[in-house]
Enzyme design. Structure first.
Site, PDB file in Angstrom:
ATOM      1  N   PRO A   1      14.182  -5.887   5.070  1.00 47.53           N
ATOM      2  CA  PRO A   1      14.699  -4.535   5.333  1.00 47.53           C
ATOM      3  C   PRO A   1      15.986  -4.192   4.586  1.00 47.53           C
ATOM      4  CG  PRO A   1      15.311  -5.988   7.118  1.00 47.53           C
ATOM      5  CD  PRO A   1      14.473  -6.821   6.183  1.00 47.53           C
TER       6      PRO A   1
ATOM      7  N   GLY B   1      18.903  -6.381   3.961  1.00 44.93           N
ATOM      8  CA  GLY B   1      20.170  -7.023   4.304  1.00 44.93           C
ATOM      9  C   GLY B   1      20.855  -7.703   3.135  1.00 44.93           C
TER      10      GLY B   1
ATOM     11  N   ASP C   1      10.405  -3.381  -2.876  1.00 43.44           N
ATOM     12  CA  ASP C   1       9.393  -3.981  -2.013  1.00 43.44           C
ATOM     13  C   ASP C   1       8.053  -3.298  -2.248  1.00 43.44           C
ATOM     14  OD1 ASP C   1       8.258  -5.702   0.048  1.00 43.44           O
ATOM     15  OD2 ASP C   1      10.338  -5.950   0.694  1.00 43.44           O
TER      16      ASP C   1
ATOM     17  N   ASP D   1       5.523  -3.854  -6.889  1.00 39.56           N
ATOM     18  CA  ASP D   1       4.796  -5.082  -6.575  1.00 39.56           C
ATOM     19  C   ASP D   1       5.395  -6.221  -7.391  1.00 39.56           C
ATOM     20  OD1 ASP D   1       3.017  -7.175  -6.314  1.00 39.56           O
ATOM     21  OD2 ASP D   1       1.214  -5.966  -6.609  1.00 39.56           O
TER      22      ASP D   1
ATOM     23  N   CYS E   1      11.966  -8.621  -3.288  1.00 39.99           N
ATOM     24  CA  CYS E   1      11.252  -8.472  -2.006  1.00 39.99           C
ATOM     25  C   CYS E   1      12.312  -8.230  -0.941  1.00 39.99           C
ATOM     26  CB  CYS E   1      10.423  -9.707  -1.688  1.00 39.99           C
ATOM     27  SG  CYS E   1       9.045  -9.995  -2.812  1.00 39.99           S
TER      28      CYS E   1
ATOM     29  N   CYS F   1      12.172 -18.472   4.279  1.00 45.86           N
ATOM     30  CA  CYS F   1      12.572 -18.754   5.659  1.00 45.86           C
ATOM     31  C   CYS F   1      11.596 -19.759   6.271  1.00 45.86           C
ATOM     32  CB  CYS F   1      12.640 -17.473   6.487  1.00 45.86           C
ATOM     33  SG  CYS F   1      11.122 -16.511   6.557  1.00 45.86           S
TER      34      CYS F   1
END
Length: 453
Positions: free
Chosen positions: A267, A269, A288, A315, A264, A386
């Site tokens: 963007p 990083g 992703d 997926d 996943c 997160c």
């Protein structure tokens, strides 16, 4: 000469996108700032401050407004509600804006948006709040959840979870940190430019630079206007990435020649960080779910100039038979409640629910059950979120180990700086807390797939 762009009107548009239309605040704000790149630093700062501040403080602002308005906030028309919210924010939290100006501009904006019949209501309400702003009555601390909810604009159900898991001092420390303005954290691309050279180049561009204590290639930058106009950014000399995200790739310990799957990745990083660590060898597949997210990864790959990484649409809940036991490292930074990054995604606390949290735990377990099969015997699986929600973090670790006896936690303390060594839990896991650590709220667990004898 009449000003062609009204910053308060742009703020109103963003607030409506977020509160009425469901857009994410960081995306709505970024789109406006990108569209109006020609605005000067002061104008951009005003738009950012009022937008983020109004959303961050929305529970408190509504509490104040409701003390003076016969029409409660949730009964107001969306345009009027958000004009008044942003005006009250300016009056209470921005000394640089005279209260009279905040009132007058709010009335003008209401008229401009076609609500001339509510001109008197907006004016009278804001003038009344202005006269009594220093005498606002707040909830009693005896009702701790309600007190903290209004003081820090945090939904009570989130506070209930945190107060059950942490002491009050820690919870207040996190709440205070979410409301602080933060510098930008960047990762130096050491393959492009040595750190000392990058620091000098940034300073020559007028950027203030400080080192971050957790990793030697992490920097804290501030005092710039628009990131995209920095030549060092355009050249790919650094990536914007929070320190907690950098720690994922750091703890994964990529080695030259490794095959890596980031399931996943958008963007991108962490995937780019690991590709850089491979020094041009091996391969990173950054996956992703959507074309949009894959496009974000591809943009960052292009800017980096690296060739040992590719973006793939896949997926993570669907098993890829071609990837079974092909990866030395699998990184699973999975969709989560995001309660560790509320300082950056200011609207998320209003959109997240306990029911959605439960659905996310189920999704995380489904994804982990799928992507674990991509790890080679002896290989590494890194799980991260997160959030600071126990069930999504250590709860999932305990569940995963119970379900998958071929995996074990890997010691990580030796890989961490002195400031973090004592925060390791259960040998292979670390929970970072905003305000208590110099980072976002973040969780990382490192597993190894045991080789068969």
């Amino acid at each position: 000469m009449t000003k062609s762009i009204n910053e308060r009107e742009l703020v109103l548009g963003i607030l409506l996108e977020v509160t009425r239309d469901g857009e994410h605040s960081h995306i709505a704000l970024r789109n406006v700032l990108n569209k109006y790149q020609y605005l000067d630093k002061k104008e951009r700062a005003f738009i950012t401050r009022v937008t983020e501040g109004t959303l961050e403080r929305m529970i408190e602002l509504d509490y104040i407004i409701n003390q003076f308005s016969k029409v409660k906030v949730n009964k107001m028309k969306p345009v009027i509600r958000n004009i008044i919210r942003s005006a009250v924010y300016q009056m209470k939290y921005m000394d640089s804006v005279p209260n009279s100006a905040a009132c007058n501009e709010a009335v003008k904006l209401a008229v401009k948006k076609g609500f001339v019949n509510l001109k008197g209501f907006v004016n009278g309400l804001l003038r009344n709040i202005d006269r009594n702003l220093e005498q606002i009555s707040y909830p009693d601390e005896k009702d701790l959840e309600q007190y903290l909810s209004v003081k820090y604009s945090m939904p009570t159900w989130i506070l209930r979870q945190w107060l059950a898991a942490y002491d009050r001092e820690s919870v207040e420390c996190m709440l205070q940190d979410f409301l602080k303005e933060k510098d930008t954290i960047i990762r130096c691309d050491l393959g492009q430019m040595p750190k000392e050279e990058l620091v000098k180049a940034l300073e020559d561009e007028g950027v203030h630079v400080e080192e971050h204590p957790y990793l030697p290639y992490a920097l804290r930058i501030s005092s710039y206007n628009y990131l995209g106009e920095l030549e060092t950014f355009q050249k790919g000399a650094f990536s914007v990435q929070d320190i907690s995200s950098m720690l994922v790739a750091h703890l994964a310990e990529p080695k030259e020649g490794d095959e890596i799957i980031d399931v996943c990745a958008a963007p991108g990083g962490k995937a780019l960080h690991m590709a850089e660590a491979l020094c041009g060898t091996g391969h990173v597949q950054a996956r992703d779910l959507t074309d949009y997210k894959v496009g974000l990864i591809e943009e960052n790959i292009l800017r980096s100039g690296m060739t040992n990484i590719e973006a793939v649409r896949w997926d993570a809940t669907q098993k890829d038979e071609t990837a079974v036991e092909k990866a030395d490292i699998v990184v699973a930074d999975l969709p989560c409640s995001g309660l560790g990054v509320l300082g950056k995604k200011t609207d998320l606390k209003y959109k997240m629910t306990e029911e959605t949290q439960k659905e996310l735990v189920a999704l995380q377990r489904k994804m982990l059950s799928t992507v674990k099969d991509y790890v080679k015997p002896g290989g590494t699986l890194v799980y991260s979120t997160c959030t600071i929600h126990e069930e999504e973090n250590m709860g999932n670790v305990h569940w995963f180990l119970e379900q998958n006896k071929e995996f074990e936690l890997v010691p990580i303390a030796q890989l961490l700086c002195e400031e973090l060594k004592n925060d390791v839990v259960e040998q292979g896991c670390i929970q970072l807390l905003p305000g208590i650590h110099d980072s976002d709220g973040f969780f990382i667990a490192k597993f190894r797939k045991v080789k068969c004898e």
